[in-house]
Design an enzyme around this catalytic site. Sequence first.
Site, mmCIF file in Angstrom:
data_model
loop_
_atom_site.group_PDB
_atom_site.id
_atom_site.type_symbol
_atom_site.label_atom_id
_atom_site.label_comp_id
_atom_site.label_asym_id
_atom_site.label_seq_id
_atom_site.Cartn_x
_atom_site.Cartn_y
_atom_site.Cartn_z
ATOM 1 C CG PHE A 35 -0.062 9.205 -5.282
ATOM 2 C CD1 PHE A 35 1.290 9.435 -5.360
ATOM 3 C CD2 PHE A 35 -0.758 9.703 -4.197
ATOM 4 C CE1 PHE A 35 1.952 10.150 -4.380
ATOM 5 C CE2 PHE A 35 -0.100 10.405 -3.197
ATOM 6 C CZ PHE A 35 1.249 10.641 -3.298
ATOM 7 C CD1 TRP A 49 -1.640 1.466 -5.995
ATOM 8 C CD2 TRP A 49 -2.006 3.154 -4.573
ATOM 9 N NE1 TRP A 49 -2.701 2.189 -6.477
ATOM 10 C CE2 TRP A 49 -2.947 3.236 -5.626
ATOM 11 C CE3 TRP A 49 -2.051 4.112 -3.564
ATOM 12 C CZ2 TRP A 49 -3.916 4.231 -5.685
ATOM 13 C CZ3 TRP A 49 -3.004 5.113 -3.627
ATOM 14 C CH2 TRP A 49 -3.932 5.158 -4.668
ATOM 15 C CG HIS A 50 0.220 6.133 -1.312
ATOM 16 N ND1 HIS A 50 -0.202 4.969 -0.706
ATOM 17 C CD2 HIS A 50 -0.778 7.031 -1.126
ATOM 18 C CE1 HIS A 50 -1.400 5.167 -0.172
ATOM 19 N NE2 HIS A 50 -1.777 6.395 -0.415
ATOM 20 N N GLY A 51 3.792 5.681 -4.298
ATOM 21 C CA GLY A 51 4.892 6.277 -5.037
ATOM 22 C C GLY A 51 6.128 5.405 -5.046
ATOM 23 N N GLY A 53 0.814 -1.204 0.000
ATOM 24 C CA GLY A 53 0.000 0.000 0.000
ATOM 25 C C GLY A 53 0.849 1.254 0.000
#
Length: 465
Positions: free
Chosen positions: A465, A318-320, A315
């Site tokens: 994102f 996933w943001h960066g 997770g």
Amino acid sequence: MIFTSTLFFVFFLIVYILYWSWDSRKYREWILLIASLVFYASWNPPFLLHLLGIVFLNYLFLKPIAKTKSKKLLTIIVLIDLINLGIFKYFYFVSDNLFYITNLSLFNTSTFSFRIILPLAISFYTFQVMAFVIDVYRGKVEELPNFFHFTLFLLFFPQLVAGPIMRAKDFFPRLENLRIHKTAIFTGLFLIGLGACKKILIADNLGGLIDPVFLRPKEYGSGSLLLATIGFTWQVYSDFSGYTDVAKGCALLFGFNIPRNFNAPFFSKNIHELWRKWHITLGTWLKDYIYIPLGGSRGSETRTNINQTITFALGGLWHGANWTFLAWGLSHGLFLFVERTFERKGIKILPETGKFFTGIRIFWTYTLFTLAAVFFRSFSIGDCFYIFESWFYHIRPEQTNTLSFNLVIPYIIGGFIFHAAEAPAHYPLWFQRNRIKLLLAFLLIGALIFGNYAGKGQDFIYFAF
């Protein structure tokens, strides 16, 4: 098109008028699809073709997967989606780290003759299309849509860029009855006004104040770093929840009720509760498609903690594509691990009842979120360590560059007020009783905002994102 820009306001108004000008359901669907295509193409037309290619490729797998329940076919299309995401979002991250480890010129991205551009919304539409395909495999989609409706589902422009991440049940039932009620109009306009105020009045102004601090943290003292970090928590909340308010409001005006994504998360009494109220659709996605398939909490306590850690690590990434985002995800995984351990062993540091102790738990949860926010906002792990050191080891006095307490605090208070509006249990009833006054007030504020600040704001944080 930024949601709070004059261009989007005009675009939405034209689409809205055309959409409700005819009673034909098919006509309205075409208006929405064309508008969604134009909306995405306004950022980069060639990448619209790329997005449509991904949509078409996934659509080709739907019927075979639904018919055969083939895990092999599911694996192939999920891998294609992940490879597509990986190439565009993580190519430089992987290459740069391989170059750091091996020092091989093969991985030196500074010598590459090409540059990979990150497609707008790739993280969100990838998760949304993967969820749909997996749900088809699991038998949770009763009727497969045609290509037209499947494309509309994935490109629906109010939520395309930064969510919320929709499931089939959030969208397709509404296509059967595209109508709008007076209550939905009032609520939609209210949410658009609310979201615009959060974004333009709070998030953009906070961003302008605290961005220089995180850009050059070593030029600021410990107090400024702490104030900037606290300010960032309210900036990212106001920015992202403001976007989803506008998205939900726009969707309501088209007759769709897309999922809620925030529910006063900073009033949570522990990190578990916070993740049920912060970026709700991402949290449920991670739970349904990563945590539970890994085994969830069905195994041993050790296995459960491993599953939870993996889920939050992914997770975070996933943001960066940065070690800071991985550290952010792992920090939340650590907080949850400690909470689970205390709960399993029956350790209670504070009594369960009493407003005073509830307030302490809320403050402690927000403090943990703020500490983790250092990873989320910083540009490097080195900057993170410097900030933590300035708080817990070597208190640094204010230097030439100082973040003004008097400038930041009013915006934090404003963010808190907007945040508190999400909390009352009877808020919908209260809103209904006062909807005319509230609507007029927010329309007036919105008019002032668009008249004075339109086109001068910053991009939404989650657009990256």
